[in-house]
Enzyme design. Sequence first.
Site, PDB file in Angstrom:
ATOM      1  N   THR A 280       1.210   3.984  -3.228  1.00 34.69           N
ATOM      2  CA  THR A 280       0.872   5.406  -3.131  1.00 34.69           C
ATOM      3  C   THR A 280       2.065   6.280  -3.476  1.00 34.69           C
ATOM      4  O   THR A 280       1.912   7.328  -4.124  1.00 34.69           O
ATOM      5  CB  THR A 280       0.375   5.763  -1.723  1.00 34.69           C
ATOM      6  OG1 THR A 280       1.372   5.435  -0.744  1.00 34.69           O
ATOM      7  CG2 THR A 280      -0.898   5.011  -1.386  1.00 34.69           C
ATOM      8  N   LYS A 281       3.243   5.858  -3.073  1.00 36.71           N
ATOM      9  CA  LYS A 281       4.431   6.669  -3.345  1.00 36.71           C
ATOM     10  C   LYS A 281       4.779   6.657  -4.834  1.00 36.71           C
ATOM     11  O   LYS A 281       5.237   7.662  -5.382  1.00 36.71           O
ATOM     12  CB  LYS A 281       5.608   6.169  -2.505  1.00 36.71           C
ATOM     13  CG  LYS A 281       5.440   6.401  -1.012  1.00 36.71           C
ATOM     14  CD  LYS A 281       5.353   7.872  -0.671  1.00 36.71           C
ATOM     15  CE  LYS A 281       5.322   8.129   0.813  1.00 36.71           C
ATOM     16  NZ  LYS A 281       5.352   9.569   1.159  1.00 36.71           N
TER      17      LYS A 281
ATOM     18  N   ALA B 208       0.837  -1.207   0.000  1.00 43.46           N
ATOM     19  CA  ALA B 208       0.000   0.000   0.000  1.00 43.46           C
ATOM     20  C   ALA B 208       0.868   1.252   0.000  1.00 43.46           C
ATOM     21  O   ALA B 208       0.637   2.190  -0.776  1.00 43.46           O
ATOM     22  CB  ALA B 208      -0.933  -0.002   1.207  1.00 43.46           C
ATOM     23  N   TYR B 209       1.851   1.266   0.865  1.00 46.40           N
ATOM     24  CA  TYR B 209       2.744   2.424   0.974  1.00 46.40           C
ATOM     25  C   TYR B 209       3.479   2.672  -0.343  1.00 46.40           C
ATOM     26  O   TYR B 209       3.490   3.792  -0.868  1.00 46.40           O
ATOM     27  CB  TYR B 209       3.740   2.177   2.107  1.00 46.40           C
ATOM     28  CG  TYR B 209       4.781   3.254   2.284  1.00 46.40           C
ATOM     29  CD1 TYR B 209       4.477   4.443   2.935  1.00 46.40           C
ATOM     30  CD2 TYR B 209       6.083   3.070   1.811  1.00 46.40           C
ATOM     31  CE1 TYR B 209       5.443   5.426   3.111  1.00 46.40           C
ATOM     32  CE2 TYR B 209       7.052   4.049   1.983  1.00 46.40           C
ATOM     33  CZ  TYR B 209       6.724   5.218   2.632  1.00 46.40           C
ATOM     34  OH  TYR B 209       7.684   6.196   2.797  1.00 46.40           O
ATOM     35  N   ILE B 210       4.089   1.625  -0.895  1.00 43.00           N
ATOM     36  CA  ILE B 210       4.864   1.776  -2.127  1.00 43.00           C
ATOM     37  C   ILE B 210       3.961   2.208  -3.283  1.00 43.00           C
ATOM     38  O   ILE B 210       4.325   3.072  -4.092  1.00 43.00           O
ATOM     39  CB  ILE B 210       5.597   0.466  -2.479  1.00 43.00           C
ATOM     40  CG1 ILE B 210       6.597   0.097  -1.379  1.00 43.00           C
ATOM     41  CG2 ILE B 210       6.296   0.591  -3.820  1.00 43.00           C
ATOM     42  CD1 ILE B 210       7.670   1.125  -1.125  1.00 43.00           C
TER      43      ILE B 210
END
Length: 260
Positions: free
Chosen positions: A159-160, A155-157
Amino acid sequence: MGKLDGRVALIVGAGTGIGRATARLFAAEGAKVVVTMRTEANGKKVVEEIGAAGGTASYVVGDAGIRADVINMVAETKRIYGRLDILIHNAAYLAPGSIDVLSDDDLDRAMSVNLKACFWLVRAALPYLKEGRGGGRVIITTTPALRTAVSGLSAYITTKVGINGFIRSVALDLARYKITVNEIGPGFTVTEMSGEHLSQETLDNLAKLVPLGRLGQPEDIAKGMLFLASDDGSYITGHSLVIDGGGTLAHVSENTLKIE
């Protein structure tokens, strides 16, 4: 004379780590700084540190994942200092967990804090950034994982990586206003957030992978922020600046990086 004399900077996610270091450096270079965070105690501390060093700063408590809070951050900056020249989105939600255990709530939270807030912030700030001295500045913190990947952070990657598309497209949209839009990808940087999720053993192993021989410090990233925010960065837009000591040149294996 500081590099940011006469300018006003809004730094979203500045209660700790990279945001805090950036706020301190910007204030030292002459900017009036508004810092935002979810925890008021952290905001007060940063403002007190800046004031003790002779700088000017205020804080606004708010959640980067809530649209109304984001709009208020911009409005309060304008109310307090009468202008807005530099916008930095540094808040982030990690949402650790492989895809088979990642909840919809964590996914939505990561999307809102990390990516949707970019849209909310720029749209709210645009009328003021158009008036920015020497052109407004937008800088967003992302990740060098545009070139690599990390298990357990889908999820983090995601969005980034989305931020990369955002800055390139919006850089074109705003170029006619002389507003630059860039992103900074910090390598493994020792902050409060990294300490919460990574053991000392993992940090030591990661440092061995960095060609320059150490993990990053928040001040290393803040210097890149200053470069892009100042007149030195006036001809740079739509750019991804990786500050990682060469770390993404090395392979990060699952045995080296363990998200806890």
